[in-house]
Design a protein around this motif. Structure first.
Motif, PDB file in Angstrom:
ATOM      1  N   ILE A 648       3.180  -8.627  -6.449  1.00 13.86           N
ATOM      2  CA  ILE A 648       2.941  -7.525  -7.396  1.00 13.86           C
ATOM      3  C   ILE A 648       4.077  -6.619  -7.328  1.00 13.86           C
ATOM      4  N   ASN A 649       4.331  -6.355  -8.625  1.00  9.94           N
ATOM      5  CA  ASN A 649       5.680  -5.724  -9.126  1.00  9.94           C
ATOM      6  C   ASN A 649       5.379  -4.451  -9.758  1.00  9.94           C
ATOM      7  N   ALA A 650       4.143  -3.763  -9.834  1.00  7.49           N
ATOM      8  CA  ALA A 650       4.009  -2.612 -10.314  1.00  7.49           C
ATOM      9  C   ALA A 650       2.660  -2.099  -9.631  1.00  7.49           C
ATOM     10  N   GLY A 651       2.651  -0.908  -9.764  1.00  6.83           N
ATOM     11  CA  GLY A 651       1.224  -0.161  -9.142  1.00  6.83           C
ATOM     12  C   GLY A 651       0.610   1.116 -10.098  1.00  6.83           C
ATOM     13  N   PRO A 652      -0.382   1.688  -9.495  1.00  3.17           N
ATOM     14  CA  PRO A 652      -1.020   2.644 -10.281  1.00  3.17           C
ATOM     15  C   PRO A 652      -0.001   3.567 -10.620  1.00  3.17           C
ATOM     16  N   GLY A 653       0.277   4.205 -11.854  1.00  7.54           N
ATOM     17  CA  GLY A 653       0.841   5.260 -12.351  1.00  7.54           C
ATOM     18  C   GLY A 653       2.137   5.082 -12.889  1.00  7.54           C
ATOM     19  N   ASP A 654       2.423   3.706 -12.640  1.00  3.91           N
ATOM     20  CA  ASP A 654       3.691   3.325 -13.270  1.00  3.91           C
ATOM     21  C   ASP A 654       3.885   2.849 -14.848  1.00  3.91           C
ATOM     22  N   SER A 655       4.745   3.262 -15.593  1.00  3.09           N
ATOM     23  CA  SER A 655       4.731   3.215 -17.078  1.00  3.09           C
ATOM     24  C   SER A 655       5.776   1.757 -17.263  1.00  3.09           C
ATOM     25  N   LEU A 656       5.070   1.040 -18.171  1.00  7.28           N
ATOM     26  CA  LEU A 656       5.529  -0.342 -18.168  1.00  7.28           C
ATOM     27  C   LEU A 656       6.035  -0.564 -19.794  1.00  7.28           C
ATOM     28  N   ALA A 657       6.975  -1.166 -20.153  1.00 11.37           N
ATOM     29  CA  ALA A 657       7.206  -1.604 -21.438  1.00 11.37           C
ATOM     30  C   ALA A 657       6.860  -3.029 -21.765  1.00 11.37           C
ATOM     31  N   VAL A 658       6.641  -3.217 -23.054  1.00  2.62           N
ATOM     32  CA  VAL A 658       5.934  -4.586 -23.247  1.00  2.62           C
ATOM     33  C   VAL A 658       6.967  -5.632 -22.661  1.00  2.62           C
ATOM     34  N   ASP A 659       5.991  -6.773 -22.059  1.00  5.33           N
ATOM     35  CA  ASP A 659       6.637  -7.654 -21.556  1.00  5.33           C
ATOM     36  C   ASP A 659       7.365  -7.736 -19.899  1.00  5.33           C
ATOM     37  N   GLU A 660       7.208  -6.542 -19.429  1.00  5.04           N
ATOM     38  CA  GLU A 660       7.598  -6.247 -18.004  1.00  5.04           C
ATOM     39  C   GLU A 660       6.583  -6.844 -17.157  1.00  5.04           C
ATOM     40  N   VAL A 661       6.989  -7.608 -16.142  1.00  7.71           N
ATOM     41  CA  VAL A 661       6.166  -8.224 -15.338  1.00  7.71           C
ATOM     42  C   VAL A 661       5.389  -7.355 -14.414  1.00  7.71           C
ATOM     43  N   ILE A 662       4.039  -7.662 -14.548  1.00  4.74           N
ATOM     44  CA  ILE A 662       3.293  -6.868 -13.395  1.00  4.74           C
ATOM     45  C   ILE A 662       3.091  -7.490 -12.391  1.00  4.74           C
ATOM     46  N   MET A 663       2.564  -8.969 -12.334  1.00  2.00           N
ATOM     47  CA  MET A 663       2.614  -9.673 -10.944  1.00  2.00           C
ATOM     48  C   MET A 663       2.878 -11.213 -11.450  1.00  2.00           C
ATOM     49  N   GLU A 664       3.198 -11.944 -10.226  1.00  2.00           N
ATOM     50  CA  GLU A 664       3.511 -13.234 -10.342  1.00  2.00           C
ATOM     51  C   GLU A 664       2.689 -13.997  -9.519  1.00  2.00           C
ATOM     52  N   PHE A 665       2.534 -15.357  -9.902  1.00  4.43           N
ATOM     53  CA  PHE A 665       1.381 -16.334  -9.352  1.00  4.43           C
ATOM     54  C   PHE A 665       2.191 -17.560  -8.741  1.00  4.43           C
ATOM     55  N   GLU A 666       1.498 -18.012  -7.736  1.00  5.82           N
ATOM     56  CA  GLU A 666       1.944 -19.137  -7.130  1.00  5.82           C
ATOM     57  C   GLU A 666       1.765 -20.592  -8.073  1.00  5.82           C
TER      58      GLU A 666
END
Length: 666
Positions: A648-666
């Protein structure tokens, strides 16, 4: 009459009010946040006052800030527009205490009708037919589930103080009721400062039809016909028209008289709207009353010739209505398309950024047609993440519905917007949709006709050939320009070939172009010919052509070997090759897109509100992964299939741009 009015709003509605005030000789005061320092409404007003940071709850809906601006400028009245403080009784009370006129209804009417729970109770007591529902306060999600079961799914979960589609969810089962209750509550709190929620039965296959009322302080109240508002997405109106293609005169009269009776029952004054759900048998049910000017008011103005903003100002000044019910005549047909900063190719998610190009169609008004564009932005301006994504309302009028639709088609094709994602292609698609053209629609239109979302329009062969012929003729003009620029001036006509192959989305059209002073004749391999005429020159982003005597408008972008052409909702990559180039191009391998199947990408610029999973957790298809908020709307992102969360690359309160990775999966 007032000498100075403050507009407690922003964007296109602030600009709209300023135009009428200017026509009436009234000076105007704009208010603005940090994000709107260079906004259009600020430059249009006679004065402007800064009121705080970008978030609305720190600027536009802070009553004390507005009162300070009033005192500073000496404004005698305030027009609230819609949204923000327009239906806030505390604001109206504060203005009354300040001795400033509110360009809207009395406080008691706002309290009675502005609150959806109270308004339904009053409507029921007045004998108005209402939709079954639970009007009491709901404490938590589990109580919402119990109430929903009692009413019977599907249900509509709504914010009591809501409007503009904010704080509204449809739930078809217990899980959706739980999630919808919490999301509606959150949106209501952030947008209106009031998180009360109620639940009512969702009427399937409904039409959303509303009646415009106008009342003065002397007991006079009239209705100005209806508006059809059934083309909605996420309970947010997208296209409106007046009158409705569904109503007959008897139903219109019955709805109008009931709307007037309800308004008079609560002592309503000013312009207001009574909204109804209408079923297939023309039975209508009271939905709510909006105690303010509606976004879609221009279509009523276009068919009645009545300036609603002017009437609101005159009523607030204590003047009696100069119009009686028998004076109201509905003339012709009007359409409104809402231009949103939303990307239809990304499931209509909000888009922000700079408007690198913003060229609306030319406004006009005559006996055969009207083009009107109510806007609050300008070329080079920024679309902010802090406010509603609507940036303009494009309106057309015609003597008949078909003429109003055709006028809208041409206007949409002529509207140039670059730099952000926008819904112009989708609006064009709706204008050509057979069900819309036939007037056969419900509030489920978008969900039913575009169940997998919108991925553009596929043109039919007739229209595709018109585009191909145009591209061939335009390419010839561009080639002549190229030979001149390169210095090869002599006999340049002989240097540009006659034979070409136009490739459009994998389909090839071999053709011959024969030009003369009046245009070009493009003949395809099967012998069919098209006559193309235009004064287009290379570099112009809009091509207005005549193909076989019929108009064709293309948005044109240059790309290697051809053009990017957009028309009628289609986005086309068009290559124009010589016959030999076409042979070689057919052998070129297609570029493969990057594999993002194991990534959850942020679909829009936004704020992470909640992460619903943990690293190492197995998730199932449809399971909520996180919630992203943008432009005052919460968006729940769900798993597309069964997987395990690896990072998980982001958490509550984070401001993200389009296509930024929020989380990854196996």
């Amino acid at each position: 009459m007032f000498k100075k009015i403050l507009i407690a709003n922003r964007g296109e509605i602030a600009c709209r009010v300023i135009k009428t005030a200017r026509k009436m000789g009234i000076a105007t005061v704009a208010v603005y946040s940090d994000a709107d320092k260079t906004a259009l409404h600020v430059s249009m007003a006679d004065e402007a006052v800064h009121i705080g940071p970008p978030p609305a709850n720190q600027s536009y809906i802070v009553i004390d800030r507005i009162i300070e601006a009033i005192r500073k400028t000496g404004a005698q009245a305030v027009h609230p527009g819609y949204g923000f403080l327009s239906e806030n009784p505390k604001f109206a009370q504060a203005l009354e205490a300040e001795g400033v006129a509110f360009v809207g209804p009395p406080v008691k009417a706002i309290e009675a009708m502005g609150d959806k729970i109270t308004s339904k109770k009053i409507a029921q007591e007045a004998g108005v037919s209402t939709v079954p529902g639970y009007m009491g306060l709901i404490e938590d999600a589990e109580e919402a589930v119990r109430i929903s079961r009692d009413i019977g799914y599907p249900v509509m979960i709504k914010a009591s103080a809501g409007g503009g589609g904010k704080g509204m969810r449809i739930a078809w089962d217990d899980d959706e009721a739980r999630q919808g209750f919490q999301s509606s509550k959150n949106e209501a709190a952030s947008s209106f400062g009031d998180d009360r929620i109620f639940i009512e039965k969702f009427v399937t296959q409904p039409r959303h039809i509303e009646i415009q009322v106008l009342a003065d302080q002397h007991g006079n109240c009239i209705y100005l016909g209806e508006r059809e508002c059934s083309i909605q997405r996420r309970n947010q109106k997208v296209i409106e028209e007046a009158p409705s293609p569904f109503l007959d005169e008897a139903t219109r009269k019955a709805m109008g008289e009931q709307a007037v009776a309800l308004a008079q029952a609560v002592g309503y004054t000013s312009a207001g709207t009574v909204e109804f759900i209408v079923d297939g048998e023309k039975n209508f049910y009271f939905l709510e009353m909006n105690t303010r000017l509606q976004v879609e008011h221009p279509v009523t103005e276009l068919i009645t010739g009545i300036d609603l903003v002017e009437q609101m100002i005159r009523v607030a000044n204590g003047e009696p209505l100069s119009i009686a019910q028998q004076d109201v005549k509905l003339n012709g047909w009007a359409m409104e398309s809402r231009l949103y900063a939303e990307d239809p190719y990304r499931n209509f998610l909000p888009s922000i950024g700079r408007l690198t190009r913003y060229r609306p169609p030319k406004e006009l008004a005559n006996g055969t047609g009207v083009v009107r564009n109510d806007t609050g932005v300008f070329e080079g301006g920024e679309i902010s993440m802090f406010y509603d994504p609507m940036i303009a309302k494009l309106c057309t009028w015609g003597p008949t519905r078909s003429e109003a639709i055709e006028g809208m088609r041409v206007a949409l094709d002529s509207f140039e917007v670059e730099g952000i994602g926008h819904n112009l292609p989708f609006l064009s698609a709706v204008m050509d949709h057979p069900k819309f053209v036939a007037g056969d629609m419900t509030t489920a239109f978008i969900a039913e006709e575009y169940p997998e979302g919108f991925d553009g329009v596929t043109l039919g062969q007739v229209e595709l050939r018109r585009v191909a012929a145009s591209a061939a003729a335009m390419h010839r003009v561009a080639e002549i320009r190229r030979t001149r620029v390169s210095g090869r001036m002599d006999n340049h006509e002989r240097k540009v070939g006659r034979d070409w192959v136009v490739w459009i989305d994998g389909e090839g059209f071999a053709c011959t172009v024969d030009a003369d002073r009046e245009g070009a004749t493009v003949t395809f391999g099967d012998g069919t010919a098209h006559r193309v005429a235009s004064d287009w020159t290379p570099g112009q982003p809009l091509a207005v052509l005549d193909v076989d005597g019929a108009p064709l408008i293309l948005k044109v972008g240059k790309m290697t070997g051809g053009f990017r052409i957009r028309t009628r909702g289609a986005d086309l990559r068009v290559h124009v090759f010589s016959p030999r180039q076409a042979e070689l191009a057919a052998l070129m391998p297609e570029k493969q897109e990057a594999d993002t199947s194991k990534l959850l990408l942020c679909p829009m610029p936004g704020l992470i509100v909640k992460i619903d999973v943990e690293e190492g957790q197995e998730v199932q298809e449809g399971q909520p992964l996180c919630t992203v908020e943008a432009m005052k709307m919460e968006n729940i992102l769900r798993a597309e299939r069964k997987a395990v969360v690896s990072k998980i690359n982001a958490g509550p309160g984070d401001s993200l741009a389009v296509d930024e990775v929020i989380m990854e999966f196996e």
